[in-house]
Design an enzyme around this catalytic site. Structure first.
Site, PDB file in Angstrom:
ATOM      1  N   SER A 148       0.867  -1.183   0.000  1.00 49.70           N
ATOM      2  CA  SER A 148       0.000   0.000   0.000  1.00 49.70           C
ATOM      3  C   SER A 148       0.904   1.233   0.000  1.00 49.70           C
ATOM      4  O   SER A 148       2.096   1.124   0.311  1.00 49.70           O
ATOM      5  CB  SER A 148      -0.848  -0.028   1.281  1.00 49.70           C
ATOM      6  OG  SER A 148      -1.408   1.247   1.569  1.00 49.70           O
ATOM      7  N   TYR A 161      -2.661  -1.560  10.358  1.00 52.87           N
ATOM      8  CA  TYR A 161      -2.603  -1.597   8.890  1.00 52.87           C
ATOM      9  C   TYR A 161      -1.240  -1.103   8.390  1.00 52.87           C
ATOM     10  O   TYR A 161      -0.600  -1.760   7.564  1.00 52.87           O
ATOM     11  CB  TYR A 161      -3.741  -0.753   8.305  1.00 52.87           C
ATOM     12  CG  TYR A 161      -3.904  -0.917   6.808  1.00 52.87           C
ATOM     13  CD1 TYR A 161      -4.566  -2.022   6.268  1.00 52.87           C
ATOM     14  CD2 TYR A 161      -3.395   0.018   5.916  1.00 52.87           C
ATOM     15  CE1 TYR A 161      -4.724  -2.181   4.900  1.00 52.87           C
ATOM     16  CE2 TYR A 161      -3.539  -0.138   4.544  1.00 52.87           C
ATOM     17  CZ  TYR A 161      -4.213  -1.237   4.039  1.00 52.87           C
ATOM     18  OH  TYR A 161      -4.352  -1.396   2.679  1.00 52.87           O
TER      19      TYR A 161
HETATM   20  P1  NAD Z   1     -11.803  -5.887  -0.785  1.00 44.88           P
HETATM   21  O1  NAD Z   1     -12.328  -5.844   0.598  1.00 44.88           O
HETATM   22  O2  NAD Z   1     -12.654  -5.476  -1.914  1.00 44.88           O
HETATM   23  O3  NAD Z   1     -11.236  -7.357  -1.105  1.00 44.88           O
HETATM   24  C1  NAD Z   1     -10.460  -8.083  -0.175  1.00 44.88           C
HETATM   25  C2  NAD Z   1     -10.719  -9.573  -0.380  1.00 44.88           C
HETATM   26  O4  NAD Z   1      -9.882 -10.289   0.550  1.00 44.88           O
HETATM   27  C3  NAD Z   1     -12.161 -10.002  -0.099  1.00 44.88           C
HETATM   28  O5  NAD Z   1     -12.649 -10.771  -1.173  1.00 44.88           O
HETATM   29  C4  NAD Z   1     -12.062 -10.829   1.180  1.00 44.88           C
HETATM   30  O6  NAD Z   1     -13.032 -11.856   1.270  1.00 44.88           O
HETATM   31  C5  NAD Z   1     -10.654 -11.370   1.059  1.00 44.88           C
HETATM   32  N1  NAD Z   1     -10.126 -11.810   2.364  1.00 44.88           N
HETATM   33  C6  NAD Z   1     -10.158 -11.133   3.551  1.00 44.88           C
HETATM   34  N2  NAD Z   1      -9.616 -11.898   4.509  1.00 44.88           N
HETATM   35  C7  NAD Z   1      -9.221 -13.060   3.930  1.00 44.88           C
HETATM   36  C8  NAD Z   1      -8.604 -14.238   4.408  1.00 44.88           C
HETATM   37  N3  NAD Z   1      -8.282 -14.400   5.707  1.00 44.88           N
HETATM   38  N4  NAD Z   1      -8.322 -15.210   3.518  1.00 44.88           N
HETATM   39  C9  NAD Z   1      -8.663 -15.088   2.213  1.00 44.88           C
HETATM   40  N5  NAD Z   1      -9.273 -14.009   1.706  1.00 44.88           N
HETATM   41  C10 NAD Z   1      -9.539 -13.005   2.565  1.00 44.88           C
HETATM   42  O7  NAD Z   1     -10.460  -5.023  -0.721  1.00 44.88           O
HETATM   43  P2  NAD Z   1      -9.504  -4.394  -1.850  1.00 44.88           P
HETATM   44  O8  NAD Z   1      -9.591  -2.939  -1.713  1.00 44.88           O
HETATM   45  O9  NAD Z   1      -9.699  -5.057  -3.163  1.00 44.88           O
HETATM   46  O10 NAD Z   1      -8.095  -4.811  -1.226  1.00 44.88           O
HETATM   47  C11 NAD Z   1      -7.262  -5.805  -1.761  1.00 44.88           C
HETATM   48  C12 NAD Z   1      -5.856  -5.574  -1.226  1.00 44.88           C
HETATM   49  O11 NAD Z   1      -5.401  -4.285  -1.652  1.00 44.88           O
HETATM   50  C13 NAD Z   1      -5.742  -5.575   0.292  1.00 44.88           C
HETATM   51  O12 NAD Z   1      -4.542  -6.225   0.672  1.00 44.88           O
HETATM   52  C14 NAD Z   1      -5.669  -4.106   0.642  1.00 44.88           C
HETATM   53  O13 NAD Z   1      -4.999  -3.857   1.850  1.00 44.88           O
HETATM   54  C15 NAD Z   1      -4.888  -3.579  -0.545  1.00 44.88           C
HETATM   55  N6  NAD Z   1      -5.041  -2.144  -0.788  1.00 44.88           N
HETATM   56  C16 NAD Z   1      -6.280  -1.604  -1.026  1.00 44.88           C
HETATM   57  C17 NAD Z   1      -6.388  -0.244  -1.229  1.00 44.88           C
HETATM   58  C18 NAD Z   1      -7.721   0.412  -1.474  1.00 44.88           C
HETATM   59  O14 NAD Z   1      -7.780   1.647  -1.385  1.00 44.88           O
HETATM   60  N7  NAD Z   1      -8.766  -0.306  -1.798  1.00 44.88           N
HETATM   61  C19 NAD Z   1      -5.245   0.556  -1.191  1.00 44.88           C
HETATM   62  C20 NAD Z   1      -4.000  -0.032  -0.959  1.00 44.88           C
HETATM   63  C21 NAD Z   1      -3.917  -1.389  -0.758  1.00 44.88           C
END
Ligand code: NAD
Length: 256
Positions: A148, A161
């Protein structure tokens, strides 16, 4: 991309994407499959995971769902075993599953701290641990870890986080050094705020959107597909000389 002819960039590759039931993982699963990869959708969410697979099948591409909790060692081993059983090998692992947690240290319950570190950091460790022997057997591979902007710079009210993502960025570098000799490349992606269910909780009004958008020099949030294209580059042979990097895809957030 519908109706356009594309250069297929992951022909015959086999990819596991964790957290592919939603958001960035789902967009990446669809993109990888469009580019010729056989995709393993690994997620704790069965319904969402099967929906991603159905979308990929409807587009005429290849995918299976494997129910996986990335914090459970046996699940991660089964995820890799099922992949190799179904598709014969493993080329790409996108460690994308993650959760958000918004509290500062003094207010953060110890269990929540452990849960966040378990999913965001230990999940990366366990999935990589299960995947590396299969990649070694296959003559190499590409591991992409989801960090991130908060794996590069700090942020308030997100103690667990920012700790987890800072650790993922440096774990990426350590793994890159350990497995370069096996032709396994390890990189991470550092997105700015992206419009997914994960950020929906902090962007409820146009004012909240604008406040967050204004932190990015490009004055908007990212789209899941914009992160997926970064993952596609790191997964493909186009990045064959790239390992140990932390790639910001952040509208300029970390440039200042
Ligand atoms: P999201 O919530 O849409 O998707 C996350 C997915 O991870 C979900 O499908 C959930 O069921 C799955 N998950 C959660 N815990 C789990 C576990 N223990 N085992 C298996 N699957 C699990 O979120 P997103 O925004 O698509 O985030 C995806 C990644 O990107 C994350 O690591 C998040 O930290 C990172 N990220 C997101 C952003 C943002 O702004 N959306 C920014 C930087 C980084």
């Amino acid at each position: 991309m519908e109706g356009k002819s594309i250069t297929v960039r992951l022909k015959d590759k086999v990819a596991i994407i964790t957290g592919a039931a939603s958001g960035i993982g789902k967009a990446t699963a669809k993109l990888f499959a469009e580019h010729g990869a056989k995709v393993v959708v690994a997620d704790i969410d069965k319904d969402g995971g099967n929906q991603t697979v159905a979308k990929i099948h409807n587009a005429g591409n290849e995918a299976i769902y494997v129910q996986t909790d990335v914090t459970i060692k046996a699940d991660t081993e089964q995820m890799v075993a099922q992949t190799v059983k179904t598709y014969g090998k493993l080329d790409i692992l996108f460690n994308n599953a993650g959760i958000a947690m918004r509290l500062p240290v003094a207010e953060l319950p110890e269990d929540d701290w452990h849960h966040c570190l378990n999913v965001n950091l230990t999940g990366v460790f366990l999935c990589a641990k299960a995947a590396i022997p299969a990649m070694q057997q296959n003559g190499g591979g590409s591991i992409i870890n989801m960090s991130s902007i908060f794996g590069i710079v700090g942020a308030d009210v997100r103690a667990a986080y920012v700790a987890s993502k800072g650790a993922v960025t440096n774990l990426t570098r350590g793994m890159a050094l350990d497995y370069a000799q096996d032709n396994i490349r390890v990189n991470c992606i550092c997105p700015g705020f992206v419009e997914t269910p994960l950020v929906a909780g902090v962007v409820r009004t146009p004012e909240e959107y604008q406040k967050l958008a204004d932190k990015h020099p490009l004055r908007r949030l990212g789209q899941p597909e914009e992160i997926a294209y970064g993952a596609l580059y790191l997964a493909s042979d186009e990045s064959a000389f790239v390992t140990g990097i932390a790639l910001p895809i952040d509208g300029g957030y970390t440039a200042g």
